[in-house]
Design an enzyme around this catalytic site. Structure first.
Site, short mmCIF file in Angstrom:
data_model
loop_
_atom_site.label_atom_id
_atom_site.label_comp_id
_atom_site.label_asym_id
_atom_site.label_seq_id
_atom_site.Cartn_x
_atom_site.Cartn_y
_atom_site.Cartn_z
N ARG A 256 0.62 -0.86 0.37
CA ARG A 256 0.00 0.07 0.35
C ARG A 256 0.60 1.50 0.08
NH1 ARG A 256 -2.65 1.28 5.32
NH2 ARG A 256 -0.79 2.57 5.42
N HIS A 260 -3.61 4.67 4.59
CA HIS A 260 -4.99 3.67 4.26
C HIS A 260 -6.59 3.86 3.59
CE1 HIS A 260 -7.66 1.07 5.57
NE2 HIS A 260 -8.17 1.74 6.34
N TYR A 269 3.84 5.99 11.87
CA TYR A 269 4.06 4.88 11.82
C TYR A 269 4.84 3.75 11.30
CZ TYR A 269 -0.33 3.73 8.91
OH TYR A 269 -0.94 3.98 8.39
#
Ligand SMILES: Cc1ncc(C[n+]2csc(CCOP(=O)(O)OP(=O)(O)O)c2C)c(N)n1
Ligand SMILES: [Mg+2]
Length: 370
Positions: A256, A260, A269
């Site tokens: 990805r 998100h 993160y």
């Protein structure tokens, strides 16, 4: 078939890497124009995905989950199905929607908060509605496939889900049910390495594809950034589902590249070096390099694709911006033939509010979560 016998632990690949020989195109079973069409669909997907992200930033969509980096996984798998097969998407499968000819304005109505699941006709496209509760669509796919089988209809149902979804009970229940009752399902996991901020290493110890063994059907580990490998693996799995009622779990290893969703800041993160390492494996660049190296695509073709993609997303943008909210009374339709009194009261209240407050504003800048 060429290069489809991997070393243990290595995902299946078809596109050559380094000094690998070229794959046997006859064995893959795609004509040159189909190989170009795969590229065109991936390029449309890339553009449409970037445009949808921009539309959210401009306040025209409430939220959007980008799929950048996952074009080969989505387009290769959706392209491998027969028209009569069904697809059950999660929330990130705009690329598969494009392959199925779903109108993207109607698809993005979900993300404009116009209507649950989108306003497209799922039956006409054999493409289920956008499903946000993680792994819920797995049960829909297994149930649909089982129903079709009981009706004597030959089809495969392919369900998309992520690495994170494999921690849900719905995934395990779906796999076991499909195995025991021989539902013609392809479980297609896009392992994009992250479930929001949770890395796949915190999600599972065993490789995802290997879990199929526990249920008694094949598990396939495939390079999800290799569109031809994804195509071959999915075509084989769908045939197995249709012909034998044997499910397959495909783990497509991909990444990805984006956040998100537009409500997420992934830099909080994960390390930028990780993202850059995967960017170097970009599925579109990789496929384009091979197509041009073997002489299946040339500059004229690539320019035409760029022009098509621009026109495609311009129509999408115009349609999204021109979309008005649905009439408020629809919120209360299609579930109860006779509205229970408490819902009838809420309906009156909602309609009074819609009349007095207008309720015609767009989704606003703040955005939600997906
Ligand atoms: C049942 C449920 N739990 C939690 C959420 C919140 N949520 C939305 S997406 C997501 C992560 C899913 O990750 P993965 O399955 O890997 O799919 P990806 O988003 O990476 O495509 C979570 C936890 C949800 N939508 N549904
Ligand atoms: Mg994931």
């Amino acid at each position: 078939m060429t290069q489809l016998t991997p070393e243990p632990g290595e995902p299946r690949r078809v596109l050559p890497q380094g000094d690998d020989p070229n794959p046997d195109l006859d064995a893959i079973g795609l004509k040159e124009e189909e190989l170009r069409e795969l590229y065109r669909l991936m390029a449309l997907t890339r553009r449409a995905d970037l445009e949808a992200t921009a539309l959210q930033r401009q306040g025209e969509l409430a939220v959007y989950p980008p799929l950048i980096g996952q074009e080969a996984a989505q387009v290769g798998s959706a392209f491998a199905l027969e028209e009569s097969d069904w697809i059950f998407p999660s929330y990130r499968e705009l690329g598969a929607a494009i392959v199925r000819g779903v109108d993207l304005v109607e698809y993005l109505h979900f993300y404009r908060a116009t209507w649950h699941g989108g306003t497209y006709d799922a039956g006409a496209h054999r493409f289920g509605y956008v499903s946000v509760p993680v792994a819920s669509q797995i049960l829909h796919a297994v149930g649909y496939a089982m129903g079709a089988k009981l009706d004597g209809i030959s089809l495969a149902a392919l369900v998309y889900f992520g690495d994170g979804a494999t921690s849900e009970g719905d995934f395990h229940e779906g796999c076991n049910f499909a195995a025991v009752f021989r539902s013609p399902v392809v479980f297609f996991c896009q392992n994009n390495q992250w479930a929001i901020s949770v890395p796949v290493t915190s999600q599972t110890v065993a490789p995802i594809w290997s879990k199929a063994q526990a249920y008694g059907f094949p598990g396939v580990h495939v390079d999800g950034n290799d569109v031809l490998a994804v195509y071959v693996a999915t075509r084989e799995a769908a045939a197995r589902a249709r012909d034998e009622g044997t499910p397959t779990l495909i783990e497509a290893v991909t990444y990805r590249i984006g956040p998100h969703s537009t409500a997420d800041d992934a830099s909080k993160y994960r390390a930028s070096q990780e993202v850059e390492a995967w960017r170097a494996l970009d599925p579109l660049d990789r496929y384009r390099r091979w197509l041009t190296a073997v002489g299946i695509a040339d500059e004229t073709f690539l320019e035409q694709v760029e022009a098509d993609a621009k026109a495609f997303v311009a129509r999408m943008r115009e349609g999204v911006i021109a979309s008005d909210p649905r009439p408020a009374e629809e919120l209360f339709e299609w579930v109860f033939a006779d509205l229970p009194p408490h819902l009838a009261r809420q309906r009156e209240e909602a309609l009074r509010f819609a009349r007095t407050e207008g309720a015609t504003d767009g989704p606003g800048q703040e955005g939600g979560r997906a």
